[in-house]
Design a protein around this motif. Sequence first.
Motif, short mmCIF file in Angstrom:
data_model
loop_
_atom_site.label_atom_id
_atom_site.label_comp_id
_atom_site.label_asym_id
_atom_site.label_seq_id
_atom_site.Cartn_x
_atom_site.Cartn_y
_atom_site.Cartn_z
N LEU A 26 0.84 -1.19 0.00
CA LEU A 26 0.00 0.00 0.00
C LEU A 26 0.87 1.24 0.00
O LEU A 26 1.89 1.30 0.70
CB LEU A 26 -0.91 0.03 1.23
N HIS A 27 0.46 2.25 -0.76
CA HIS A 27 1.12 3.57 -0.75
C HIS A 27 0.21 4.53 0.00
O HIS A 27 -0.98 4.64 -0.30
CB HIS A 27 1.37 4.05 -2.17
N VAL A 28 0.78 5.22 0.98
CA VAL A 28 0.01 6.10 1.87
C VAL A 28 0.58 7.51 1.80
O VAL A 28 1.78 7.72 1.96
CB VAL A 28 0.08 5.59 3.33
N LYS A 29 -0.31 8.49 1.57
CA LYS A 29 0.07 9.90 1.65
C LYS A 29 -0.69 10.52 2.81
O LYS A 29 -1.93 10.49 2.82
CB LYS A 29 -0.26 10.63 0.35
N THR A 30 0.03 11.06 3.79
CA THR A 30 -0.62 11.63 4.95
C THR A 30 0.22 12.77 5.51
O THR A 30 1.42 12.63 5.68
CB THR A 30 -0.84 10.57 6.05
#
Length: 281
Positions: A26-30
């Motif tokens: 999973l790629h997460v931008k936060t």
Amino acid sequence: MELTTLVDNSRLADRPDLAVERGLSLHVKTQGRQILFDAGSSQIFCDNATRLNIDLQTVDAAVISHRHHDHCNGITHFLDCNAEAPVYFRACDEAAYSFRAFGFKSNVGIAKDLLEKAGERVKFVSQMTEILPGVFVVTELSHQYEQPKGNQYLFTDAGQGRKPDTFEHELMMVVKEEDGLVVFTGCAHHGVLNMVETALSLFPDTRIKAVVGGFHLVGLPLLNGIGGTPQDIEAIGRTLLGYPIDKLYTGHCTGMKAFGILKEVLGERLEHLPTGRHVVI
């Protein structure tokens, strides 16, 4: 938060260009940062990232949920394309990991030379650690609920003989944003209920915007069966209904039969997360 599935067991119907494998990434931008959570078992997640216009060179940190090949072996390819991001594993004894059922056995563990090749890029975590602002790696997981029944086929061998895997190599990730938590499970070998319980004990009176990842409700993967009975899966769904969770996004080791049972209980709160899916949480 923006979340994109780089690899899962299935893909979006309108994205035949994306490859799949039995694995998760999973790629997460936060909050202005980027995280890779799990890396599948091969280079597939990297290839899919390119097709999804995601630049892995700009990822700030990678987190590996546990030492099974379908979550960690692809990290070698991440290290080739990203020169700086640390990679977080839970600290544990070295061991071999296997799947065994009805006379069949298979190595399901981390590649033997992976950690050595990764060198100082790997960071071993033995307690709850804030790896980026609002991003926590959690190693001490609740045992309030029973672990998934599918765990009965999984074993470790640290040189003193084969034993049932107790998943002391598993961690979870919790992201705390202004409007709530997002809980990342990997495979949830400790049990999705235990992970939710852990998150709420660490961040009491906090809304969980989403629980993301596999729930390991599959029994024998090749048969796409369920771990336990339909009533067991329904009970998990009903318990999840009692927690302050807005959405659950799952796939991979949950299994489609178990997903269908959970969907009957959880309705619109449960969604599938195939390769290529992009959601804003």
